[in-house]
Design an enzyme around this catalytic site. Structure first.
Site, mmCIF file in Angstrom:
data_model
loop_
_atom_site.group_PDB
_atom_site.id
_atom_site.type_symbol
_atom_site.label_atom_id
_atom_site.label_comp_id
_atom_site.label_asym_id
_atom_site.label_seq_id
_atom_site.Cartn_x
_atom_site.Cartn_y
_atom_site.Cartn_z
ATOM 1 N N TYR A 241 13.838 4.503 -0.487
ATOM 2 C CA TYR A 241 14.029 4.770 -1.907
ATOM 3 C C TYR A 241 15.420 4.324 -2.311
ATOM 4 O O TYR A 241 16.375 5.084 -2.267
ATOM 5 C CB TYR A 241 13.845 6.266 -2.187
ATOM 6 C CG TYR A 241 13.984 6.639 -3.654
ATOM 7 C CD1 TYR A 241 13.037 6.213 -4.589
ATOM 8 C CD2 TYR A 241 15.046 7.402 -4.114
ATOM 9 C CE1 TYR A 241 13.149 6.547 -5.922
ATOM 10 C CE2 TYR A 241 15.161 7.746 -5.451
ATOM 11 C CZ TYR A 241 14.212 7.323 -6.349
ATOM 12 O OH TYR A 241 14.327 7.661 -7.677
ATOM 13 N N TYR B 44 6.296 1.233 -9.060
ATOM 14 C CA TYR B 44 7.272 2.276 -8.746
ATOM 15 C C TYR B 44 6.567 3.550 -8.281
ATOM 16 O O TYR B 44 5.905 4.236 -9.054
ATOM 17 C CB TYR B 44 8.115 2.564 -9.979
ATOM 18 C CG TYR B 44 9.371 3.359 -9.714
ATOM 19 C CD1 TYR B 44 10.537 2.725 -9.314
ATOM 20 C CD2 TYR B 44 9.404 4.733 -9.887
ATOM 21 C CE1 TYR B 44 11.702 3.446 -9.086
ATOM 22 C CE2 TYR B 44 10.571 5.463 -9.664
ATOM 23 C CZ TYR B 44 11.712 4.806 -9.261
ATOM 24 O OH TYR B 44 12.871 5.513 -9.035
#
Lengths: 136, 387
Positions: free
Chosen positions: B345, B295
């Protein structure tokens, strides 16, 4: 005026303490453990009874940044955010004042002071260097 | 290896990734879910379970009535924002393995660029779902720490202080991810690699930690995947990716994003907890992972993940990146889709679909001989493998 002043039932004492220029944290009445951010129960012994204990207001810069974007009109240009580790081991986010970013060092000693942030008397805790670079 | 879960990701779907989708978040969710169902050859009527983020704006009831789902037997929401994204797999796996549901859809859809941007100043808790682990407003916002960049930069600055890491070190992560995105047609930064010089010339967001190109994108789009049992997976259209294990992690004194209170800010407390659980349950170790989907809301987070999962030692991640181990042809290719910095994103969920593509061998940047992919979003993680 500072944004985000939103005390909860569990944290109201902390913000009330700032109005009296006291930096407080919870101290467990049963085992003496200090804790911050505030919470209703002691994670060591489970006690619900606690007292608000004044902190020394002295500590060291654990980490710091200079927020650049987005611009925040309610803050001075070049203001610094610091995570301060107090002598009691409690960490608090705050502002580091009376110093420019180029002079900040991790672990530098700092002390608390208080500024009024609205017409109703709300205050926030701020820190400034002690020793060579500042007062103290 | 331990027997592990018998749940399989059988279908993946997504919308285009843009800066202005021009349609509702609910529509993006429906399109992504429909695409995931089409991918595996299942129909809305087969779906009996559903999970998304506490932060997602679409309600399960509206998805059910839009897609024509007959009945949900299981519906859940995962806290912790993008850090919890892989937790959707843990919930889906739990539901399928236990029999609470047979076909679970996981989704996240948002107009995060054209509507509610995360990157702008967040001056109150309006719009933040309580119960998401987000304690940041009260203790950060009065001091001008009002963005995810500022919150993350605090711990990252501590790492810089302790290990001597620099913003240029962080820049190499962004350069690596943008290089991968440049050859991924689905990526927003397709054909637009980034040089270290361009990175170093970009403006500061939080000095001396993050510049503009250390920050992930803000994107509009939707991503979904379908989880079902191994038995059911055999009838699906595309090869599945087995969830060897998926987990969530909330260590003592952790917080989402404003993670200032645990013992050592140079270490990734929740990532370490996920690693222990995932390696412990699967019998695998860092040497068994061929692709790492880590991440990357901010470049530096990749360092925390690499060290938490034992790909290198504490403080060694800057050199690990500098030596090229995370390139597409390196020892541990990092997010070959370009990650959240390079592709889009969608709150971490597009890293899960990429993990499935790497297992299937259908990715735009396919890595050779992939047996196991790690997906880590910090407060949740999973190891995927072949069926």
């Amino acid at each position: 005026m500072r944004p985000g002043l939103q005390p909860s039932r569990d944290s109201a004492f902390f913000w009330q303490g700032l109005r009296d220029e006291k930096l407080l944290c919870q101290s467990c009445d049963h085992c003496g453990r200090l804790r911050h951010p505030p919470r209703p129960m002691c994670p060591d012994c489970g006690a619900l009874q606690w007292s608000a204990r004044p902190l020394s207001g002295r500590g060291r810069v654990h980490a710091w940044i200079k927020p650049v974007h987005p611009l925040l009109p309610m803050f001075e240009e070049g203001f610094l955010v610091a995570l301060v580790e107090l002598d009691e081991g409690i960490r608090l986010l705050s502002n580091l004042c009376e110093i420019s970013a180029a002079d900040v060092r991790n672990e530098m000693p700092v002390e608390v002071f208080f500024i009024e942030v609205d017409a109703e008397g709300a205050k926030v805790h701020q820190f400034r260097p002690i020793g060579e670079l500042g007062h103290g | 290896m331990a027997d592990g879960s018998s749940s399989v990701i059988v279908g993946i779907g997504q919308t285009e990734f843009s800066k202005n989708s021009g349609r509702s978040e609910l529509q993006l969710a429906c399109e992504a879910i429909r695409a995931a169902l089409d991918d595996c050859g299942l129909a809305p009527a087969d779906v009996d379970g559903m999970t998304t983020f506490t932060l997602d704006s679409s309600d399960d009831v509206d998805i059910v009535r839009s897609l024509g789902i007959e009945n949900l037997r299981f519906s859940s929401r995962v806290p912790h924002g993008g850090g919890g994204s892989t937790g959707t797999l843990a919930h889906a796996m739990a539901a399928v393995d236990s029999g609470l549901a047979e076909v679970v859809v996981c989704w996240r859809a948002m107009n995060e660029r054209s509507e509610a941007r995360f990157g702008t100043a967040q001056l109150s808790d309006a719009g933040h779902a309580r119960g998401s682990g987000t304690g940041f407003i009260e203790w950060s916002v009065p001091f001008g720490a009002v963005t995810p960049a500022a919150w993350t930069a605090i711990g990252a600055q501590r790492y810089m202080h302790v290990y001597g890491a620099t913003n240029e070190d962080f820049g190499r992560v962004a350069v690596t991810l943008r290089k991968a995105a440049a050859t991924n047609p689905a990526a927003f930064f397709y054909q637009r690699p980034l040089s270290l010089e361009e990175h170093q010339a970009s403006r500061w967001i939080a000095e001396p930690v993050f510049r503009l190109f250390d920050c992930c994108q803000e994107s509009d789009g939707g991503v979904a995947f379908v989880v079902t049992s191994r038995e059911r997976a055999r009838d699906c259209r595309m090869p599945g990716a087995r969830i060897l294990h998926a987990t969530q992690a909330v260590p003592f004194d952790t917080e989402v994003v404003t993670n200032f209170y645990h013992a050592d800010l140079t270490r990734f407390d929740s990532g370490i907890a996920c690693a222990a659980e995932l390696y412990g349950r699967t019998g695998l170790g860092p040497e068994d992972i061929q692709v790492a989907m880590l991440y990357d809301h901010f470049s530096m987070a990749v360092f925390w993940h690499l060290e938490a999962f034992g790909f290198c030692g504490p403080g060694e991640a800057p050199d690990f990146i500098r030596e090229g181990h995370c390139e597409l042809d390196g020892r541990l290719p990092l997010s070959p889709n370009g990650g959240l910095i390079g592709e889009a994103y969608i709150h971490g969920m597009n890293n899960i679909t990429e993990a499935v593509r790497q297992i299937r061998g259908t990715a735009a940047n396919p890595i050779d001989s992939v047996d196991h992919v790690l997906v880590s979003s910090g407060m949740s993680g999973a190891i995927l493998g072949r069926l």
